[in-house]
Write a protein that holds these residues in place. Structure first.
Motif, PDB file in Angstrom:
ATOM      1  N   LEU A  27       0.676  -1.356   0.168  1.00 23.96           N
ATOM      2  CA  LEU A  27      -0.045   0.020   0.086  1.00 23.96           C
ATOM      3  C   LEU A  27       0.849   1.240   0.067  1.00 23.96           C
ATOM      4  CD1 LEU A  27      -2.885  -0.978   2.788  1.00 23.96           C
ATOM      5  CD2 LEU A  27      -2.907  -1.244   0.073  1.00 23.96           C
ATOM      6  N   THR A  28       0.413   2.239  -0.704  1.00 21.03           N
ATOM      7  CA  THR A  28       1.005   3.693  -0.381  1.00 21.03           C
ATOM      8  C   THR A  28       0.618   4.235   0.763  1.00 21.03           C
ATOM      9  OG1 THR A  28      -0.792   4.753  -1.486  1.00 21.03           O
ATOM     10  CG2 THR A  28       0.808   3.750  -2.836  1.00 21.03           C
ATOM     11  N   THR A  39       1.903   2.048  15.937  1.00 19.90           N
ATOM     12  CA  THR A  39       3.103   2.598  15.620  1.00 19.90           C
ATOM     13  C   THR A  39       4.017   1.662  14.696  1.00 19.90           C
ATOM     14  OG1 THR A  39       3.966   1.095  17.552  1.00 19.90           O
ATOM     15  CG2 THR A  39       3.511   3.426  18.090  1.00 19.90           C
ATOM     16  N   TRP A  40       4.807   0.648  14.961  1.00 13.21           N
ATOM     17  CA  TRP A  40       5.654   0.061  13.988  1.00 13.21           C
ATOM     18  C   TRP A  40       4.853  -0.997  13.414  1.00 13.21           C
ATOM     19  CZ3 TRP A  40       4.784  -5.286  14.292  1.00 13.21           C
ATOM     20  CH2 TRP A  40       4.135  -5.841  14.999  1.00 13.21           C
ATOM     21  N   ALA A  41       3.521  -1.299  13.614  1.00 13.03           N
ATOM     22  CA  ALA A  41       2.874  -2.304  12.668  1.00 13.03           C
ATOM     23  C   ALA A  41       1.663  -1.504  11.681  1.00 13.03           C
ATOM     24  CB  ALA A  41       2.099  -3.088  13.582  1.00 13.03           C
ATOM     25  N   LYS A  42       1.812  -0.224  11.732  1.00 13.89           N
ATOM     26  CA  LYS A  42       0.937   0.691  11.103  1.00 13.89           C
ATOM     27  C   LYS A  42       0.531   0.150   9.724  1.00 13.89           C
ATOM     28  CE  LYS A  42      -0.429   5.318   9.930  1.00 13.89           C
ATOM     29  NZ  LYS A  42       0.015   6.863   9.904  1.00 13.89           N
ATOM     30  N   ALA A  43       1.584  -0.008   8.747  1.00 19.01           N
ATOM     31  CA  ALA A  43       1.706  -0.424   7.480  1.00 19.01           C
ATOM     32  C   ALA A  43       1.145  -1.900   7.490  1.00 19.01           C
ATOM     33  CB  ALA A  43       2.904  -0.215   6.722  1.00 19.01           C
ATOM     34  N   GLU A  44       1.245  -2.807   8.180  1.00 21.02           N
ATOM     35  CA  GLU A  44       1.181  -4.097   8.100  1.00 21.02           C
ATOM     36  C   GLU A  44      -0.699  -4.087   8.558  1.00 21.02           C
ATOM     37  OE1 GLU A  44       4.965  -6.858   8.711  1.00 21.02           O
ATOM     38  OE2 GLU A  44       4.363  -5.588  10.338  1.00 21.02           O
ATOM     39  N   VAL A  45      -0.944  -3.631   9.443  1.00 19.70           N
ATOM     40  CA  VAL A  45      -2.097  -3.492  10.111  1.00 19.70           C
ATOM     41  C   VAL A  45      -3.021  -2.986   8.789  1.00 19.70           C
ATOM     42  CG1 VAL A  45      -4.036  -2.655  11.493  1.00 19.70           C
ATOM     43  CG2 VAL A  45      -1.942  -3.356  12.533  1.00 19.70           C
ATOM     44  N   ALA A  46      -2.787  -1.839   8.239  1.00 19.94           N
ATOM     45  CA  ALA A  46      -3.425  -1.453   7.211  1.00 19.94           C
ATOM     46  C   ALA A  46      -3.524  -2.251   6.068  1.00 19.94           C
ATOM     47  CB  ALA A  46      -2.792   0.009   6.905  1.00 19.94           C
ATOM     48  N   ALA A  47      -2.485  -3.238   5.631  1.00 15.69           N
ATOM     49  CA  ALA A  47      -2.573  -4.095   4.603  1.00 15.69           C
ATOM     50  C   ALA A  47      -3.668  -5.283   4.900  1.00 15.69           C
ATOM     51  CB  ALA A  47      -1.137  -4.779   4.555  1.00 15.69           C
ATOM     52  N   ALA A  48      -3.481  -5.725   6.472  1.00  7.64           N
ATOM     53  CA  ALA A  48      -4.446  -6.717   6.992  1.00  7.64           C
ATOM     54  C   ALA A  48      -5.884  -6.383   6.786  1.00  7.64           C
ATOM     55  CB  ALA A  48      -4.122  -7.155   8.437  1.00  7.64           C
ATOM     56  N   VAL A  49      -6.171  -4.897   6.791  1.00 10.28           N
ATOM     57  CA  VAL A  49      -7.538  -4.543   6.997  1.00 10.28           C
ATOM     58  C   VAL A  49      -7.721  -4.499   5.139  1.00 10.28           C
ATOM     59  CG1 VAL A  49      -8.876  -2.209   6.825  1.00 10.28           C
ATOM     60  CG2 VAL A  49      -7.412  -2.860   8.912  1.00 10.28           C
TER      61      VAL A  49
END
Length: 358
Positions: free
Chosen positions: A290-291, A309-319
């Motif tokens: 994701l961008t 925090t550190w997991a923001k991008a990965e949680v967004a990808a999971a969503v």
């Protein structure tokens, strides 16, 4: 190869493919009676294989074997299945790929992606939720990602070995009768991915440790235990029940640790659950990239997204992948501990996204 694809039907057990015809890449599907094997040609370093065998490319052959077991070999495999309370409901087949040339052969095993194969189910295979493909190595039976469609099972694995499909007993747990995750938990139990905690219970509200969830993901991907010290952690004893699974998860990039430690017995948080699930999805071949704008958009509906925090991008990808849906209150609760029921649901969702479960 037409459009990078070719289908070869064989009447025996072996397809001999001249390497000179495979140089443009693509996928060759070998179809035998009751089984098929999809060979991605980018997994073959033809020049290196020819060099290793001391032949020119014109003298190199790729042999694909699809051999149904019989006699003692089949009986041994069936006994291994019976030991895990399963029933064989498809041909027991050994898949093998070899490079041959100059009177020598090299077996090719261990691929960088999941290789697809199919097996035809017999009449006893009736409930898709209680069917799972397995890899049989000696007396060890390992479930592998399986998609059931009618009377055909599609299975995915990164290695060659002996495979079949088995029917398992229906699983039910007394403490899941009216639980929201009942269907997911029972399906995963039928696929040999999750187990109960004893006395016909699942303990859906019990917290999950980091090692327990790593082991769950490793089982869901059909990965073998790893004993390589390269993927070990200083706080994971080599004698612990989860050591091989944690190392396998590390090798697959599903876990990363921190400062050489993994904290295996720590209760896993919801953001850690999401991060590990989306990494498992990437390992399955469906990485979600994701961008920054897409990350913000994916998290916009969660009132507490700022806690990430550190997991923001990965949680967004999971969503984005439908693995994380948040709470009824519109929160992600990143730092809250995760339950066994939530862990099972995450596994079902990522497997569904990957096409690794029916």
């Amino acid at each position: 190869l037409a459009d990078g694809k070719a289908v070869i039907e064989i009447s025996g057990e072996v397809a001999n493919l001249p390497a000179s015809a495979l140089t443009k890449g693509g996928v060759v599907t070998i179809v035998a009676d009751g089984a098929s094997y999809e060979l991605p040609l980018d997994e073959l370093n033809l020049a290196e294989l020819a060099k290793s065998l001391g032949v020119e490319l014109s003298g190199l052959t790729i042999k694909v074997t699809i051999a149904e077991l019989s006699g003692t070999a089949a009986a041994t495999a069936a006994a291994a299945v019976k030991a895990v309370d399963g029933e064989v409901v498809a041909p027991i087949v050994e898949f093998k790929v070899e490079a041959a040339g100059g009177g020598k052969t090299l077996e090719l095993n261990g691929f960088s992606k999941f290789v697809k194969r199919t097996l035809t189910l017999n009449a006893e295979a009736t409930n898709p939720d209680l069917l799972v493909a397995v890899r049989i190595t000696g007396n060890t039976v390992t479930p592998v990602p399986t998609d059931i469609d009618g009377k055909e099972a599609t299975l995915y694995s990164r290695s060659n070995s002996i495979y079949t499909v088995i029917a398992t007993d229906a699983k039910s747990f007394t403490d899941m009768a009216k639980h929201w995750a009942k269907e997911d938990v029972e399906k995963l139990a039928g696929k040999l991915i999750v187990n109960g905690t004893g006395a016909d219970k699942f303990d859906p509200k019990r917290n999950v440790t980091r090692a327990e969830f790593a082991a769950m993901l490793v089982r869901s991907l059909g990965l073998d235990s790893v004993a390589d010290a390269t993927y070990s952690f200083s706080d994971v004893s080599s004698t612990s029940w989860y050591a091989g699974s944690v190392s396998a998860a590390a090798k697959a990039g599903i876990i990363k640790g921190d400062g050489g430690k993994f904290r295996p017995t720590a209760v896993i948080t919801r953001q850690e659950l999401a991060a590990m699930s989306v990494r498992a999805l990437a390992y399955a071949g469906k990485e979600v990239k994701l961008t920054d704008a897409q990350v913000s958009e994916a998290l916009a509906s969660f009132s507490d997204a700022g806690s990430l925090t550190w997991a923001k991008a990965e949680v967004a990808a999971a969503v984005s992948a439908g693995i994380v849906k948040g709470t009824d209150q519109g929160k992600v609760l990143a730092l809250s501990s995760a339950s066994r029921a939530e862990a099972a649901t995450m596994v079902i969702r990522y497997l569904t996204n990957a096409g690794f479960i029916n």
